[in-house]
Design a protein around this motif. Structure first.
Motif, PDB file in Angstrom:
ATOM      1  N   VAL A 144       4.093   5.983  -5.467  1.00 18.84           N
ATOM      2  CA  VAL A 144       4.116   5.940  -6.849  1.00 18.84           C
ATOM      3  C   VAL A 144       3.119   7.076  -7.330  1.00 18.84           C
ATOM      4  CG1 VAL A 144       3.595   4.823  -9.180  1.00 18.84           C
ATOM      5  CG2 VAL A 144       5.206   3.774  -7.502  1.00 18.84           C
ATOM      6  N   ALA A 145       1.909   7.112  -6.689  1.00 12.01           N
ATOM      7  CA  ALA A 145       0.704   7.828  -6.962  1.00 12.01           C
ATOM      8  C   ALA A 145       1.209   9.111  -6.814  1.00 12.01           C
ATOM      9  CB  ALA A 145      -0.567   7.602  -6.255  1.00 12.01           C
ATOM     10  N   ASN A 146       1.635   9.367  -5.563  1.00 14.84           N
ATOM     11  CA  ASN A 146       2.257  10.941  -5.226  1.00 14.84           C
ATOM     12  C   ASN A 146       3.168  11.471  -6.135  1.00 14.84           C
ATOM     13  OD1 ASN A 146       0.442  11.051  -3.244  1.00 14.84           O
ATOM     14  ND2 ASN A 146       1.922  10.422  -1.716  1.00 14.84           N
ATOM     15  N   GLY A 147       4.094  10.667  -6.430  1.00 16.46           N
ATOM     16  CA  GLY A 147       5.191  10.713  -7.462  1.00 16.46           C
ATOM     17  C   GLY A 147       4.666  11.403  -8.785  1.00 16.46           C
ATOM     18  N   MET A 148       3.663  10.570  -9.347  1.00  9.67           N
ATOM     19  CA  MET A 148       3.006  10.517 -10.663  1.00  9.67           C
ATOM     20  C   MET A 148       2.074  11.965 -10.550  1.00  9.67           C
ATOM     21  SD  MET A 148       1.712   6.929 -11.839  1.00  9.67           S
ATOM     22  CE  MET A 148       1.122   7.361 -13.305  1.00  9.67           C
ATOM     23  N   ARG A 149       1.621  12.401  -9.404  1.00  6.37           N
ATOM     24  CA  ARG A 149       0.617  13.546  -9.351  1.00  6.37           C
ATOM     25  C   ARG A 149       1.422  14.762  -9.361  1.00  6.37           C
ATOM     26  NH1 ARG A 149      -2.263  13.456  -3.819  1.00  6.37           N
ATOM     27  NH2 ARG A 149      -2.372  11.447  -4.670  1.00  6.37           N
ATOM     28  N   ARG A 156       0.962  -1.187  -0.139  1.00  9.42           N
ATOM     29  CA  ARG A 156       0.056  -0.051  -0.034  1.00  9.42           C
ATOM     30  C   ARG A 156       0.907   1.324   0.129  1.00  9.42           C
ATOM     31  NH1 ARG A 156      -2.309   2.883   4.386  1.00  9.42           N
ATOM     32  NH2 ARG A 156      -1.611   1.436   5.814  1.00  9.42           N
ATOM     33  N   PHE A 157       1.871   1.263   0.777  1.00  8.15           N
ATOM     34  CA  PHE A 157       2.577   2.358   0.874  1.00  8.15           C
ATOM     35  C   PHE A 157       3.419   2.526  -0.539  1.00  8.15           C
ATOM     36  CE2 PHE A 157       2.815   1.647   5.568  1.00  8.15           C
ATOM     37  CZ  PHE A 157       2.090   2.518   5.956  1.00  8.15           C
ATOM     38  N   ARG A 158       3.960   1.511  -1.214  1.00 10.00           N
ATOM     39  CA  ARG A 158       4.601   1.818  -2.331  1.00 10.00           C
ATOM     40  C   ARG A 158       3.805   2.141  -3.239  1.00 10.00           C
ATOM     41  NH1 ARG A 158       6.546  -3.949  -3.884  1.00 10.00           N
ATOM     42  NH2 ARG A 158       5.939  -4.450  -1.778  1.00 10.00           N
ATOM     43  N   ILE A 159       2.418   1.767  -3.324  1.00 12.18           N
ATOM     44  CA  ILE A 159       1.365   2.413  -4.329  1.00 12.18           C
ATOM     45  C   ILE A 159       1.042   4.143  -4.046  1.00 12.18           C
ATOM     46  CG2 ILE A 159      -0.754   2.255  -5.025  1.00 12.18           C
ATOM     47  CD1 ILE A 159      -0.662  -0.893  -4.584  1.00 12.18           C
ATOM     48  N   SER A 163       1.696  21.868  -3.841  1.00 14.56           N
ATOM     49  CA  SER A 163       2.210  21.689  -2.686  1.00 14.56           C
ATOM     50  C   SER A 163       3.050  20.507  -2.463  1.00 14.56           C
ATOM     51  CB  SER A 163       1.142  21.629  -1.392  1.00 14.56           C
ATOM     52  OG  SER A 163       0.264  20.383  -1.708  1.00 14.56           O
ATOM     53  N   TYR A 164       3.447  19.673  -3.620  1.00 15.70           N
ATOM     54  CA  TYR A 164       4.018  18.387  -3.805  1.00 15.70           C
ATOM     55  C   TYR A 164       5.519  18.901  -3.763  1.00 15.70           C
ATOM     56  CZ  TYR A 164      -0.313  16.696  -3.727  1.00 15.70           C
ATOM     57  OH  TYR A 164      -1.740  16.185  -3.393  1.00 15.70           O
ATOM     58  N   GLY A 165       6.066  20.077  -3.726  1.00 18.44           N
ATOM     59  CA  GLY A 165       7.460  20.408  -4.011  1.00 18.44           C
ATOM     60  C   GLY A 165       7.508  21.106  -5.140  1.00 18.44           C
ATOM     61  N   GLY A 166       6.495  21.804  -5.478  1.00 20.48           N
ATOM     62  CA  GLY A 166       6.634  22.699  -7.040  1.00 20.48           C
ATOM     63  C   GLY A 166       6.858  23.982  -6.413  1.00 20.48           C
ATOM     64  N   SER A 167       6.797  24.879  -7.315  1.00 20.43           N
ATOM     65  CA  SER A 167       7.107  26.428  -6.925  1.00 20.43           C
ATOM     66  C   SER A 167       5.982  27.097  -6.331  1.00 20.43           C
ATOM     67  CB  SER A 167       7.789  27.073  -8.107  1.00 20.43           C
ATOM     68  OG  SER A 167       6.831  26.769  -9.060  1.00 20.43           O
ATOM     69  N   ALA A 168       5.470  26.761  -5.114  1.00 16.92           N
ATOM     70  CA  ALA A 168       4.282  27.404  -4.608  1.00 16.92           C
ATOM     71  C   ALA A 168       4.360  28.950  -4.334  1.00 16.92           C
ATOM     72  CB  ALA A 168       3.674  26.487  -3.448  1.00 16.92           C
ATOM     73  N   GLY A 169       3.564  29.533  -5.017  1.00 19.69           N
ATOM     74  CA  GLY A 169       3.414  31.190  -4.727  1.00 19.69           C
ATOM     75  C   GLY A 169       4.544  31.707  -5.523  1.00 19.69           C
ATOM     76  N   THR A 170       5.225  31.296  -6.310  1.00 23.94           N
ATOM     77  CA  THR A 170       6.118  31.948  -7.087  1.00 23.94           C
ATOM     78  C   THR A 170       5.867  32.336  -8.558  1.00 23.94           C
ATOM     79  OG1 THR A 170       7.140  30.092  -8.090  1.00 23.94           O
ATOM     80  CG2 THR A 170       7.963  30.878  -5.881  1.00 23.94           C
ATOM     81  N   GLU A 171       4.511  31.906  -8.768  1.00 29.74           N
ATOM     82  CA  GLU A 171       3.997  32.496 -10.109  1.00 29.74           C
ATOM     83  C   GLU A 171       3.165  33.653  -9.800  1.00 29.74           C
ATOM     84  OE1 GLU A 171       3.445  28.027 -12.219  1.00 29.74           O
ATOM     85  OE2 GLU A 171       1.881  29.070 -11.539  1.00 29.74           O
TER      86      GLU A 171
END
Length: 80
Positions: free
Chosen positions: A50-55, A44-47, A67-75
Protein backbone atom coordinates in the motif's frame (compact mmCIF):
# COMPACT_ATOMS: atom_id res chain seq x y z
CA UNK A 1 -37.72 -5.80 32.79
CA UNK A 2 -34.24 -4.20 32.70
CA UNK A 3 -32.81 -7.09 34.70
CA UNK A 4 -34.19 -9.63 32.23
CA UNK A 5 -32.82 -7.65 29.28
CA UNK A 6 -29.38 -7.37 30.89
CA UNK A 7 -29.37 -11.09 31.65
CA UNK A 8 -30.27 -11.96 28.07
CA UNK A 9 -27.52 -9.69 26.70
CA UNK A 10 -24.94 -11.16 29.06
CA UNK A 11 -25.99 -14.72 28.20
CA UNK A 12 -25.72 -13.92 24.49
CA UNK A 13 -22.26 -12.43 24.95
CA UNK A 14 -21.07 -15.44 26.92
CA UNK A 15 -22.46 -17.79 24.25
CA UNK A 16 -20.66 -15.91 21.48
CA UNK A 17 -17.41 -15.98 23.48
CA UNK A 18 -17.78 -19.73 24.07
CA UNK A 19 -18.40 -20.46 20.38
CA UNK A 20 -15.37 -18.35 19.43
CA UNK A 21 -13.16 -20.11 21.97
CA UNK A 22 -14.29 -23.58 20.87
CA UNK A 23 -13.71 -22.63 17.22
CA UNK A 24 -10.19 -21.40 18.00
CA UNK A 25 -9.34 -24.54 19.99
CA UNK A 26 -10.62 -26.74 17.13
CA UNK A 27 -8.52 -24.87 14.56
CA UNK A 28 -5.49 -24.99 16.86
CA UNK A 29 -5.78 -28.74 17.48
CA UNK A 30 -6.34 -29.59 13.81
CA UNK A 31 -3.37 -27.41 12.79
CA UNK A 32 -5.34 -25.03 10.59
CA UNK A 33 -4.13 -21.87 12.28
CA UNK A 34 -1.38 -19.71 10.77
CA UNK A 35 1.76 -18.99 12.75
CA UNK A 36 1.86 -15.60 14.39
CA UNK A 37 5.06 -14.85 12.48
CA UNK A 38 3.28 -15.66 9.20
CA UNK A 39 0.44 -13.32 10.13
CA UNK A 40 2.87 -10.52 10.96
CA UNK A 41 4.83 -11.03 7.74
CA UNK A 42 1.65 -11.01 5.70
CA UNK A 43 0.49 -7.80 7.36
CA UNK A 44 3.90 -6.17 6.88
CA UNK A 45 3.93 -7.03 3.17
CA UNK A 46 0.42 -5.66 2.69
CA UNK A 47 1.39 -2.40 4.40
CA UNK A 48 4.52 -2.13 2.21
CA UNK A 49 2.46 -2.73 -0.94
CA UNK A 50 0.00 0.00 0.00
CA UNK A 51 2.83 2.42 0.85
CA UNK A 52 4.61 1.75 -2.45
CA UNK A 53 1.38 2.22 -4.36
CA UNK A 54 0.69 5.52 -2.61
CA UNK A 55 4.27 6.68 -3.28
CA UNK A 56 3.91 5.84 -6.96
CA UNK A 57 0.60 7.71 -7.21
CA UNK A 58 2.06 10.72 -5.41
CA UNK A 59 5.02 10.83 -7.80
CA UNK A 60 2.71 10.52 -10.80
CA UNK A 61 0.43 13.28 -9.52
CA UNK A 62 3.39 15.55 -8.82
CA UNK A 63 4.74 14.98 -12.33
CA UNK A 64 8.03 13.47 -11.26
CA UNK A 65 9.74 10.73 -13.22
CA UNK A 66 9.95 7.83 -10.82
CA UNK A 67 11.49 4.43 -10.73
CA UNK A 68 8.14 3.00 -9.60
CA UNK A 69 6.80 2.54 -13.11
CA UNK A 70 6.62 6.18 -14.14
CA UNK A 71 8.10 7.66 -17.29
CA UNK A 72 11.72 7.74 -16.14
CA UNK A 73 14.00 9.57 -18.53
CA UNK A 74 11.29 10.71 -20.95
CA UNK A 75 10.91 14.25 -19.66
CA UNK A 76 13.07 16.87 -21.33
CA UNK A 77 15.22 19.16 -19.22
CA UNK A 78 14.23 22.86 -19.22
CA UNK A 79 15.92 24.71 -22.08
CA UNK A 80 16.91 21.53 -23.90
Amino acid sequence: MALCTAGALIAGGVAIAAVTAVSWVYKYVTGRHPDVSQQLDSTRFRIQDVANGMRCKACDLAGFASSYGGSAGTEAAPGA
